[in-house]
Scaffold this active site. Sequence first.
Site, short mmCIF file in Angstrom:
data_model
loop_
_atom_site.label_atom_id
_atom_site.label_comp_id
_atom_site.label_asym_id
_atom_site.label_seq_id
_atom_site.Cartn_x
_atom_site.Cartn_y
_atom_site.Cartn_z
N SER A 124 0.79 -1.38 0.08
CA SER A 124 -0.16 0.09 -0.12
C SER A 124 0.81 1.13 -0.17
O SER A 124 1.96 1.34 0.88
CB SER A 124 -0.99 -0.05 1.50
OG SER A 124 -1.43 1.12 1.59
N TYR A 148 -1.95 -0.58 10.89
CA TYR A 148 -2.28 -1.34 9.62
C TYR A 148 -1.04 -1.37 8.75
O TYR A 148 -0.70 -1.98 8.12
CB TYR A 148 -3.50 -0.69 8.95
CG TYR A 148 -3.48 -1.01 7.44
CD1 TYR A 148 -3.97 -2.23 6.97
CD2 TYR A 148 -3.32 -0.01 6.84
CE1 TYR A 148 -4.14 -2.56 5.66
CE2 TYR A 148 -3.49 -0.38 5.33
CZ TYR A 148 -3.96 -1.68 4.75
OH TYR A 148 -3.78 -1.97 3.48
N LYS A 152 1.92 -3.78 6.93
CA LYS A 152 2.23 -3.91 5.30
C LYS A 152 3.79 -3.76 5.28
O LYS A 152 4.42 -4.38 4.67
CB LYS A 152 1.73 -2.71 4.72
CG LYS A 152 0.22 -3.01 4.35
CD LYS A 152 -0.17 -4.21 3.64
CE LYS A 152 -1.55 -4.76 3.33
NZ LYS A 152 -1.92 -5.75 2.85
P1 NAD Z 1 -11.23 -6.84 1.30
O1 NAD Z 1 -11.37 -6.56 2.43
O2 NAD Z 1 -12.44 -6.44 0.33
O3 NAD Z 1 -10.50 -7.90 0.88
C1 NAD Z 1 -9.91 -8.87 1.50
C2 NAD Z 1 -10.13 -10.21 1.68
O4 NAD Z 1 -9.56 -11.00 2.57
C3 NAD Z 1 -11.43 -10.34 2.15
O5 NAD Z 1 -12.40 -11.32 1.20
C4 NAD Z 1 -11.30 -11.27 3.53
O6 NAD Z 1 -12.44 -11.92 3.89
C5 NAD Z 1 -10.03 -12.03 3.21
N1 NAD Z 1 -9.21 -12.12 4.48
C6 NAD Z 1 -9.07 -11.47 5.52
N2 NAD Z 1 -8.27 -12.19 6.48
C7 NAD Z 1 -8.21 -13.44 6.00
C8 NAD Z 1 -7.57 -14.65 6.40
N3 NAD Z 1 -6.77 -14.47 7.66
N4 NAD Z 1 -7.60 -15.75 5.70
C9 NAD Z 1 -8.51 -15.66 4.76
N5 NAD Z 1 -8.97 -14.62 4.04
C10 NAD Z 1 -8.93 -13.41 4.86
O7 NAD Z 1 -9.92 -5.65 0.88
P2 NAD Z 1 -9.29 -5.00 -0.62
O8 NAD Z 1 -9.75 -3.89 -0.63
O9 NAD Z 1 -9.76 -6.01 -1.85
O10 NAD Z 1 -7.89 -5.29 -0.26
C11 NAD Z 1 -6.96 -6.26 -0.61
C12 NAD Z 1 -5.66 -6.27 -0.42
O11 NAD Z 1 -4.87 -4.83 -0.63
C13 NAD Z 1 -5.47 -5.97 1.49
O12 NAD Z 1 -4.26 -6.72 1.83
C14 NAD Z 1 -5.38 -4.37 1.57
O13 NAD Z 1 -4.67 -4.34 2.85
C15 NAD Z 1 -4.72 -4.14 0.54
N6 NAD Z 1 -4.68 -2.61 0.17
C16 NAD Z 1 -6.14 -2.08 -0.21
C17 NAD Z 1 -6.24 -1.16 -0.25
C18 NAD Z 1 -7.72 -0.24 -0.42
O14 NAD Z 1 -7.90 0.88 -0.01
N7 NAD Z 1 -8.84 -1.12 -0.59
C19 NAD Z 1 -5.17 0.07 -0.81
C20 NAD Z 1 -3.94 -0.52 -0.46
C21 NAD Z 1 -3.65 -1.91 -0.16
C1 WQD Z 2 -9.41 9.74 0.86
C2 WQD Z 2 -9.39 11.40 1.33
C3 WQD Z 2 -9.75 11.88 3.33
C4 WQD Z 2 -13.56 9.85 3.92
C5 WQD Z 2 -6.86 4.87 3.31
C6 WQD Z 2 -5.79 4.05 3.69
C7 WQD Z 2 -4.84 3.61 2.98
C8 WQD Z 2 -5.15 2.73 1.87
C9 WQD Z 2 -6.37 3.43 1.14
C10 WQD Z 2 -5.15 0.58 2.50
C11 WQD Z 2 -8.72 11.84 2.20
C12 WQD Z 2 -11.22 12.12 2.68
C13 WQD Z 2 -12.47 10.18 3.30
C14 WQD Z 2 -14.81 10.73 4.17
C15 WQD Z 2 -13.17 12.59 3.67
N1 WQD Z 2 -5.71 1.36 2.28
N2 WQD Z 2 -12.44 11.65 3.37
N3 WQD Z 2 -14.47 12.06 4.18
O1 WQD Z 2 -7.13 7.85 3.71
O2 WQD Z 2 -6.30 8.08 1.52
O3 WQD Z 2 -6.22 5.79 2.39
O4 WQD Z 2 -7.34 3.94 2.08
O5 WQD Z 2 -3.99 0.31 2.15
O6 WQD Z 2 -3.87 2.81 3.78
O7 WQD Z 2 -5.40 5.01 4.83
O8 WQD Z 2 -8.43 7.14 1.94
O9 WQD Z 2 -10.60 6.97 1.27
O10 WQD Z 2 -10.11 7.14 3.51
O11 WQD Z 2 -9.64 9.04 2.13
O12 WQD Z 2 -13.09 13.79 3.38
O13 WQD Z 2 -15.80 10.47 4.79
O14 WQD Z 2 -10.86 11.76 1.45
O15 WQD Z 2 -9.63 12.95 4.35
O16 WQD Z 2 -8.21 13.10 1.98
P1 WQD Z 2 -6.91 7.38 2.44
P2 WQD Z 2 -9.88 7.40 2.05
#
Ligand code: NAD
Ligand code: WQD
Length: 336
Positions: A124, A148, A152
Amino acid sequence: MKVLVTGGAGYIGSHTCVELLAAGHEVVVIDNLCNSKEMALQRVRQISGRPLAFVHADLRDAAALAALFREYAFDAVIHFAGLKAVGESVQVPLDYYHNNFIGSLTLCRVMLAAGLRTLVFSSSATVYGDPAALPIREDFPLSATNPYGRTKLFVEEMLRDLQRADDGWNIALLRYFNPAGAHSSGRIGEDPNGVPNNLMPFITQVAIGKQPELLVFGDDYDTPDGTGVRDYIHVVDLAQGHLAALERLMANPGLVTYNLGTGRGYSVLELIHAFERTCERSVPYRVVARRSGDIGLCYADPGLAHAELGWRARFDIEDMVRDSWRWQTCNPDGYT
Ligand code: NAD
Ligand code: WQD
Protein backbone atom coordinates in the site's frame (compact mmCIF):
# COMPACT_ATOMS: atom_id res chain seq x y z
CA MET A 1 -0.89 -20.73 -15.04
CA LYS A 2 -2.55 -22.15 -11.95
CA VAL A 3 -2.83 -19.26 -9.48
CA LEU A 4 -3.81 -19.30 -5.80
CA VAL A 5 -5.54 -16.04 -4.85
CA THR A 6 -5.72 -15.38 -1.11
CA GLY A 7 -8.55 -13.00 -0.17
CA GLY A 8 -9.98 -13.49 -3.66
CA ALA A 9 -13.57 -12.88 -2.55
CA GLY A 10 -12.71 -9.30 -1.54
CA TYR A 11 -12.89 -6.08 -3.49
CA ILE A 12 -9.56 -6.10 -5.34
CA GLY A 13 -9.22 -9.89 -5.29
CA SER A 14 -12.54 -10.52 -7.05
CA HIS A 15 -11.66 -8.08 -9.85
CA THR A 16 -8.24 -9.71 -10.20
CA CYS A 17 -9.87 -13.16 -10.47
CA VAL A 18 -11.95 -11.87 -13.40
CA GLU A 19 -8.81 -10.64 -15.19
CA LEU A 20 -6.91 -13.87 -14.45
CA LEU A 21 -9.75 -16.01 -15.81
CA ALA A 22 -10.11 -13.76 -18.87
CA ALA A 23 -6.41 -14.28 -19.56
CA GLY A 24 -6.91 -18.07 -19.49
CA HIS A 25 -5.40 -18.80 -16.07
CA GLU A 26 -6.81 -21.34 -13.63
CA VAL A 27 -7.83 -19.74 -10.32
CA VAL A 28 -8.24 -21.14 -6.81
CA VAL A 29 -9.38 -18.76 -4.07
CA ILE A 30 -8.81 -19.13 -0.35
CA ASP A 31 -10.81 -16.73 1.80
CA ASN A 32 -12.28 -16.84 5.32
CA LEU A 33 -15.06 -14.45 4.24
CA CYS A 34 -14.41 -12.18 7.25
CA ASN A 35 -14.94 -9.13 5.01
CA SER A 36 -16.61 -10.55 1.92
CA LYS A 37 -19.36 -12.80 0.60
CA GLU A 38 -19.13 -15.98 -1.41
CA MET A 39 -21.60 -14.43 -3.85
CA ALA A 40 -18.77 -12.27 -5.16
CA LEU A 41 -17.13 -15.43 -6.45
CA GLN A 42 -20.37 -16.69 -8.04
CA ARG A 43 -20.50 -13.41 -9.90
CA VAL A 44 -16.87 -13.72 -10.95
CA ARG A 45 -17.77 -17.10 -12.48
CA GLN A 46 -20.80 -15.57 -14.24
CA ILE A 47 -18.79 -12.64 -15.64
CA SER A 48 -16.01 -14.92 -16.85
CA GLY A 49 -18.06 -17.90 -17.92
CA ARG A 50 -15.32 -20.02 -16.41
CA PRO A 51 -14.98 -22.19 -13.30
CA LEU A 52 -13.14 -21.01 -10.21
CA ALA A 53 -12.42 -23.17 -7.16
CA PHE A 54 -13.10 -21.78 -3.68
CA VAL A 55 -11.76 -22.96 -0.34
CA HIS A 56 -13.36 -21.42 2.73
CA ALA A 57 -10.44 -21.31 5.16
CA ASP A 58 -8.25 -18.97 7.14
CA LEU A 59 -4.77 -18.25 5.84
CA ARG A 60 -3.34 -18.81 9.30
CA ASP A 61 -4.57 -22.41 9.23
CA ALA A 62 -1.28 -23.97 8.06
CA ALA A 63 -2.77 -27.47 7.80
CA ALA A 64 -5.60 -26.30 5.52
CA LEU A 65 -3.15 -24.35 3.42
CA ALA A 66 -0.74 -27.28 3.12
CA ALA A 67 -3.62 -29.53 2.04
CA LEU A 68 -4.45 -27.01 -0.67
CA PHE A 69 -0.89 -27.07 -1.95
CA ARG A 70 -0.98 -30.87 -2.00
CA GLU A 71 -4.18 -30.79 -4.05
CA TYR A 72 -3.06 -28.23 -6.65
CA ALA A 73 0.31 -27.65 -8.33
CA PHE A 74 0.24 -23.85 -8.23
CA ASP A 75 2.53 -21.74 -10.39
CA ALA A 76 2.09 -18.55 -8.32
CA VAL A 77 0.27 -16.96 -5.41
CA ILE A 78 -1.39 -13.53 -5.37
CA HIS A 79 -1.81 -12.55 -1.74
CA PHE A 80 -4.63 -10.11 -0.93
CA ALA A 81 -5.97 -11.61 2.31
CA GLY A 82 -5.78 -9.25 5.25
CA LEU A 83 -7.56 -6.65 7.33
CA LYS A 84 -7.46 -3.10 5.96
CA ALA A 85 -9.31 -0.60 8.18
CA VAL A 86 -6.82 1.95 9.47
CA GLY A 87 -9.00 3.21 12.37
CA GLU A 88 -9.86 -0.31 13.51
CA SER A 89 -6.16 -1.23 13.44
CA VAL A 90 -5.52 1.45 16.05
CA GLN A 91 -8.25 -0.05 18.29
CA VAL A 92 -7.31 -3.74 17.89
CA PRO A 93 -3.66 -3.81 16.78
CA LEU A 94 -3.10 -7.45 17.78
CA ASP A 95 -5.85 -8.58 15.40
CA TYR A 96 -4.06 -6.73 12.61
CA TYR A 97 -0.59 -8.06 13.41
CA HIS A 98 -1.98 -11.57 13.81
CA ASN A 99 -4.01 -11.58 10.63
CA ASN A 100 -1.78 -9.61 8.30
CA PHE A 101 1.64 -10.60 9.57
CA ILE A 102 1.12 -14.17 10.80
CA GLY A 103 -1.13 -14.86 7.80
CA SER A 104 1.62 -13.79 5.40
CA LEU A 105 4.31 -15.66 7.33
CA THR A 106 2.23 -18.86 7.38
CA LEU A 107 1.63 -18.55 3.66
CA CYS A 108 5.36 -18.17 2.92
CA ARG A 109 6.25 -21.16 5.11
CA VAL A 110 3.70 -23.39 3.41
CA MET A 111 4.78 -22.16 -0.03
CA LEU A 112 8.41 -22.96 0.79
CA ALA A 113 7.52 -26.44 2.03
CA ALA A 114 5.55 -27.01 -1.17
CA GLY A 115 8.43 -25.76 -3.33
CA LEU A 116 6.60 -22.70 -4.70
CA ARG A 117 8.38 -19.35 -4.44
CA THR A 118 6.49 -16.95 -6.71
CA LEU A 119 4.40 -14.39 -4.85
CA VAL A 120 2.62 -11.10 -5.59
CA PHE A 121 1.88 -9.15 -2.41
CA SER A 122 -0.72 -6.39 -1.84
CA SER A 123 1.18 -3.57 -0.28
CA SER A 124 0.00 0.00 0.00
CA ALA A 125 1.03 3.61 -0.51
CA THR A 126 0.59 3.83 3.25
CA VAL A 127 4.20 2.51 3.54
CA TYR A 128 5.45 5.95 2.42
CA GLY A 129 3.93 7.61 5.51
CA ASP A 130 3.75 11.39 4.96
CA PRO A 131 6.00 11.73 1.89
CA ALA A 132 8.64 14.46 1.85
CA ALA A 133 8.21 15.04 -1.90
CA LEU A 134 5.79 14.30 -4.74
CA PRO A 135 5.15 12.36 -6.89
CA ILE A 136 6.11 9.35 -4.77
CA ARG A 137 8.76 7.02 -6.18
CA GLU A 138 9.43 3.45 -5.04
CA ASP A 139 12.84 4.41 -3.62
CA PHE A 140 11.38 6.98 -1.19
CA PRO A 141 11.91 6.37 2.56
CA LEU A 142 9.40 4.03 4.18
CA SER A 143 7.49 4.67 7.40
CA ALA A 144 4.08 4.00 8.84
CA THR A 145 1.75 5.98 11.04
CA ASN A 146 -0.67 3.28 12.24
CA PRO A 147 -0.73 -0.46 13.00
CA TYR A 148 -2.29 -1.35 9.63
CA GLY A 149 0.50 0.47 7.81
CA ARG A 150 3.11 -1.21 10.00
CA THR A 151 1.75 -4.65 9.13
CA LYS A 152 2.29 -3.81 5.43
CA LEU A 153 5.76 -2.48 6.14
CA PHE A 154 6.71 -5.51 8.27
CA VAL A 155 5.48 -7.96 5.64
CA GLU A 156 7.44 -6.08 2.98
CA GLU A 157 10.56 -6.30 5.20
CA MET A 158 9.96 -10.00 5.83
CA LEU A 159 9.65 -10.65 2.10
CA ARG A 160 12.81 -8.66 1.32
CA ASP A 161 14.70 -10.68 3.97
CA LEU A 162 13.29 -13.92 2.60
CA GLN A 163 14.38 -13.11 -0.95
CA ARG A 164 17.83 -11.98 0.24
CA ALA A 165 18.24 -15.29 2.06
CA ASP A 166 17.05 -17.39 -0.88
CA ASP A 167 17.16 -15.84 -4.33
CA GLY A 168 14.91 -18.60 -5.63
CA TRP A 169 12.02 -16.45 -4.40
CA ASN A 170 10.30 -14.27 -7.02
CA ILE A 171 8.33 -11.55 -5.32
CA ALA A 172 6.41 -8.50 -6.49
CA LEU A 173 5.49 -5.89 -3.88
CA LEU A 174 2.65 -3.85 -5.35
CA ARG A 175 1.95 -0.57 -3.58
CA TYR A 176 -1.60 0.45 -4.38
CA PHE A 177 -2.67 4.05 -4.16
CA ASN A 178 -6.45 4.62 -3.69
CA PRO A 179 -8.51 1.87 -5.35
CA ALA A 180 -11.92 2.99 -6.66
CA GLY A 181 -14.50 1.99 -9.26
CA ALA A 182 -15.98 -1.40 -10.04
CA HIS A 183 -16.31 -3.90 -12.87
CA SER A 184 -18.22 -2.36 -15.80
CA SER A 185 -20.88 -5.12 -15.54
CA GLY A 186 -22.07 -3.69 -12.21
CA ARG A 187 -21.91 -7.26 -10.83
CA ILE A 188 -18.88 -6.96 -8.54
CA GLY A 189 -17.63 -3.99 -6.55
CA GLU A 190 -16.67 -2.74 -3.12
CA ASP A 191 -19.05 -3.93 -0.39
CA PRO A 192 -17.98 -2.29 2.87
CA ASN A 193 -19.28 -3.56 6.19
CA GLY A 194 -21.32 -0.85 7.93
CA VAL A 195 -20.33 2.78 7.46
CA PRO A 196 -17.61 3.07 4.79
CA ASN A 197 -14.21 4.42 5.82
CA ASN A 198 -13.13 5.30 2.30
CA LEU A 199 -14.24 8.31 0.31
CA MET A 200 -15.65 6.75 -2.88
CA PRO A 201 -18.08 4.28 -1.23
CA PHE A 202 -19.11 7.05 1.16
CA ILE A 203 -19.94 9.35 -1.76
CA THR A 204 -22.06 6.68 -3.50
CA GLN A 205 -23.89 5.87 -0.24
CA VAL A 206 -24.72 9.55 0.28
CA ALA A 207 -25.90 9.85 -3.32
CA ILE A 208 -28.23 6.85 -2.92
CA GLY A 209 -29.53 8.12 0.44
CA LYS A 210 -27.95 5.55 2.75
CA GLN A 211 -25.87 8.24 4.45
CA PRO A 212 -27.24 11.73 5.09
CA GLU A 213 -24.17 13.74 4.08
CA LEU A 214 -20.48 13.46 3.43
CA LEU A 215 -18.13 14.87 6.01
CA VAL A 216 -15.11 16.40 4.29
CA PHE A 217 -12.17 15.93 6.64
CA GLY A 218 -10.41 19.30 6.57
CA ASP A 219 -10.08 22.08 4.01
CA ASP A 220 -6.90 23.61 5.41
CA TYR A 221 -4.32 21.33 3.77
CA ASP A 222 -1.65 22.84 1.56
CA THR A 223 -3.50 21.78 -1.60
CA PRO A 224 -5.20 23.88 -4.33
CA ASP A 225 -8.64 23.82 -2.64
CA GLY A 226 -7.46 22.86 0.87
CA THR A 227 -8.93 19.34 0.83
CA GLY A 228 -6.87 16.13 0.75
CA VAL A 229 -5.47 15.01 -2.60
CA ARG A 230 -5.20 11.30 -3.52
CA ASP A 231 -4.28 9.19 -6.50
CA TYR A 232 -7.50 7.23 -7.21
CA ILE A 233 -6.96 4.20 -9.41
CA HIS A 234 -9.61 2.08 -11.09
CA VAL A 235 -9.78 -1.39 -9.54
CA VAL A 236 -9.70 -3.02 -13.00
CA ASP A 237 -6.44 -1.20 -13.80
CA LEU A 238 -5.13 -2.42 -10.47
CA ALA A 239 -6.22 -5.99 -11.26
CA GLN A 240 -4.42 -5.85 -14.61
CA GLY A 241 -1.30 -4.62 -12.83
CA HIS A 242 -1.21 -7.97 -11.00
CA LEU A 243 -1.20 -9.89 -14.26
CA ALA A 244 1.59 -7.70 -15.59
CA ALA A 245 3.58 -8.28 -12.39
CA LEU A 246 3.08 -12.05 -12.64
CA GLU A 247 4.33 -12.04 -16.23
CA ARG A 248 7.35 -10.05 -15.17
CA LEU A 249 8.17 -12.51 -12.36
CA MET A 250 7.96 -15.43 -14.77
CA ALA A 251 10.35 -13.80 -17.25
CA ASN A 252 12.69 -11.98 -14.81
CA PRO A 253 13.01 -13.70 -11.44
CA GLY A 254 13.85 -11.63 -8.35
CA LEU A 255 12.16 -9.08 -6.10
CA VAL A 256 10.46 -6.06 -7.62
CA THR A 257 8.46 -3.19 -6.13
CA TYR A 258 5.97 -1.08 -8.07
CA ASN A 259 3.63 1.78 -7.39
CA LEU A 260 0.22 1.16 -8.89
CA GLY A 261 -1.33 4.58 -9.30
CA THR A 262 -2.27 6.94 -12.12
CA GLY A 263 0.19 9.70 -11.25
CA ARG A 264 -2.64 12.25 -11.04
CA GLY A 265 -4.08 13.50 -7.75
CA TYR A 266 -7.68 14.60 -7.14
CA SER A 267 -8.89 16.54 -4.13
CA VAL A 268 -11.95 15.50 -2.12
CA LEU A 269 -13.93 18.38 -3.67
CA GLU A 270 -12.75 17.48 -7.18
CA LEU A 271 -13.93 13.91 -6.66
CA ILE A 272 -17.31 15.07 -5.35
CA HIS A 273 -17.73 17.37 -8.35
CA ALA A 274 -16.63 14.68 -10.83
CA PHE A 275 -19.24 12.37 -9.31
CA GLU A 276 -21.99 15.02 -9.42
CA ARG A 277 -21.20 15.92 -13.03
CA THR A 278 -20.89 12.36 -14.33
CA CYS A 279 -23.69 10.70 -12.36
CA GLU A 280 -26.06 13.70 -12.26
CA ARG A 281 -26.64 13.27 -8.54
CA SER A 282 -25.90 15.77 -5.81
CA VAL A 283 -23.71 14.89 -2.86
CA PRO A 284 -24.48 17.04 0.17
CA TYR A 285 -21.31 17.62 2.15
CA ARG A 286 -20.03 19.55 5.14
CA VAL A 287 -16.45 20.44 5.95
CA VAL A 288 -15.32 19.30 9.40
CA ALA A 289 -11.96 19.01 11.16
CA ARG A 290 -9.13 16.92 9.72
CA ARG A 291 -9.28 13.17 10.38
CA SER A 292 -6.51 12.12 12.73
CA GLY A 293 -3.58 10.52 10.89
CA ASP A 294 -4.54 11.86 7.44
CA ILE A 295 -1.97 13.45 5.16
CA GLY A 296 -2.55 16.30 2.69
CA LEU A 297 -1.15 15.02 -0.58
CA CYS A 298 -0.41 11.54 -1.92
CA TYR A 299 0.11 10.58 -5.53
CA ALA A 300 2.34 8.15 -7.35
CA ASP A 301 5.08 8.29 -9.87
CA PRO A 302 3.91 5.20 -11.80
CA GLY A 303 6.83 5.42 -14.24
CA LEU A 304 8.66 2.30 -13.04
CA ALA A 305 5.63 0.04 -13.54
CA HIS A 306 5.22 1.50 -16.99
CA ALA A 307 8.87 1.07 -17.91
CA GLU A 308 9.29 -2.46 -16.55
CA LEU A 309 5.80 -3.96 -16.80
CA GLY A 310 4.45 -2.02 -19.76
CA TRP A 311 1.50 -1.32 -17.47
CA ARG A 312 -0.30 1.97 -17.06
CA ALA A 313 -3.73 2.98 -15.79
CA ARG A 314 -6.25 3.29 -18.62
CA PHE A 315 -9.33 4.45 -16.76
CA ASP A 316 -9.91 8.03 -15.60
CA ILE A 317 -11.81 9.62 -12.76
CA GLU A 318 -15.10 9.72 -14.74
CA ASP A 319 -14.81 5.96 -15.33
CA MET A 320 -14.23 5.42 -11.61
CA VAL A 321 -17.22 7.45 -10.41
CA ARG A 322 -19.50 6.04 -13.15
CA ASP A 323 -18.56 2.43 -12.39
CA SER A 324 -18.79 2.91 -8.60
CA TRP A 325 -22.23 4.43 -9.06
CA ARG A 326 -23.41 1.63 -11.36
CA TRP A 327 -22.30 -0.94 -8.77
CA GLN A 328 -24.06 1.01 -5.98
CA THR A 329 -27.34 1.41 -7.87
CA CYS A 330 -27.42 -2.20 -9.13
CA ASN A 331 -26.59 -3.52 -5.63
CA PRO A 332 -27.94 -1.02 -3.08
CA ASP A 333 -27.25 -3.47 -0.24
CA GLY A 334 -24.06 -4.91 -1.66
CA TYR A 335 -24.02 -8.68 -2.00
CA THR A 336 -26.72 -9.25 0.64
P1 NAD B 1 -11.13 -6.74 1.19
O1 NAD B 1 -11.37 -6.70 2.65
O2 NAD B 1 -12.27 -6.47 0.29
O3 NAD B 1 -10.48 -8.14 0.77
C1 NAD B 1 -9.65 -8.88 1.64
C2 NAD B 1 -10.16 -10.31 1.65
O4 NAD B 1 -9.31 -11.09 2.50
C3 NAD B 1 -11.58 -10.44 2.18
O5 NAD B 1 -12.32 -11.22 1.30
C4 NAD B 1 -11.41 -11.15 3.53
O6 NAD B 1 -12.51 -11.96 3.84
C5 NAD B 1 -10.14 -11.94 3.29
N1 NAD B 1 -9.37 -12.27 4.49
C6 NAD B 1 -8.97 -11.44 5.48
N2 NAD B 1 -8.24 -12.10 6.39
C7 NAD B 1 -8.17 -13.38 5.97
C8 NAD B 1 -7.55 -14.55 6.48
N3 NAD B 1 -6.86 -14.53 7.63
N4 NAD B 1 -7.70 -15.71 5.81
C9 NAD B 1 -8.39 -15.75 4.65
N5 NAD B 1 -9.00 -14.68 4.11
C10 NAD B 1 -8.88 -13.51 4.76
O7 NAD B 1 -9.92 -5.72 0.88
P2 NAD B 1 -9.39 -5.19 -0.51
O8 NAD B 1 -9.72 -3.75 -0.59
O9 NAD B 1 -9.76 -6.09 -1.59
O10 NAD B 1 -7.83 -5.26 -0.22
C11 NAD B 1 -7.06 -6.38 -0.61
C12 NAD B 1 -5.63 -6.19 -0.13
O11 NAD B 1 -5.12 -4.98 -0.66
C13 NAD B 1 -5.49 -6.09 1.39
O12 NAD B 1 -4.32 -6.76 1.77
C14 NAD B 1 -5.37 -4.60 1.63
O13 NAD B 1 -4.64 -4.33 2.80
C15 NAD B 1 -4.60 -4.17 0.39
N6 NAD B 1 -4.84 -2.77 0.04
C16 NAD B 1 -6.11 -2.29 -0.06
C17 NAD B 1 -6.33 -0.95 -0.34
C18 NAD B 1 -7.73 -0.39 -0.39
O14 NAD B 1 -7.90 0.81 -0.16
N7 NAD B 1 -8.76 -1.18 -0.68
C19 NAD B 1 -5.25 -0.10 -0.58
C20 NAD B 1 -3.95 -0.63 -0.49
C21 NAD B 1 -3.77 -1.96 -0.17
C1 WQD C 1 -9.35 9.79 0.88
C2 WQD C 1 -9.50 11.27 1.13
C3 WQD C 1 -9.79 11.81 3.45
C4 WQD C 1 -13.67 9.82 3.86
C5 WQD C 1 -6.88 4.76 3.06
C6 WQD C 1 -5.81 4.09 3.88
C7 WQD C 1 -4.70 3.62 2.98
C8 WQD C 1 -5.24 2.78 1.82
C9 WQD C 1 -6.37 3.44 1.12
C10 WQD C 1 -5.11 0.47 2.38
C11 WQD C 1 -8.72 11.76 2.35
C12 WQD C 1 -11.02 12.17 2.66
C13 WQD C 1 -12.48 10.32 3.37
C14 WQD C 1 -14.69 10.73 4.25
C15 WQD C 1 -13.28 12.56 3.60
N1 WQD C 1 -5.77 1.54 2.29
N2 WQD C 1 -12.29 11.66 3.24
N3 WQD C 1 -14.44 12.07 4.10
O1 WQD C 1 -7.09 7.79 3.81
O2 WQD C 1 -6.14 8.13 1.46
O3 WQD C 1 -6.28 5.87 2.40
O4 WQD C 1 -7.37 3.85 2.08
O5 WQD C 1 -3.95 0.29 2.24
O6 WQD C 1 -3.81 2.90 3.78
O7 WQD C 1 -5.30 5.01 4.83
O8 WQD C 1 -8.34 6.97 1.75
O9 WQD C 1 -10.69 7.02 1.01
O10 WQD C 1 -10.18 7.10 3.48
O11 WQD C 1 -9.65 9.07 2.07
O12 WQD C 1 -13.10 13.77 3.49
O13 WQD C 1 -15.75 10.33 4.72
O14 WQD C 1 -10.87 11.54 1.41
O15 WQD C 1 -9.53 12.77 4.44
O16 WQD C 1 -8.26 13.05 2.05
P1 WQD C 1 -6.92 7.31 2.44
P2 WQD C 1 -9.80 7.47 2.10
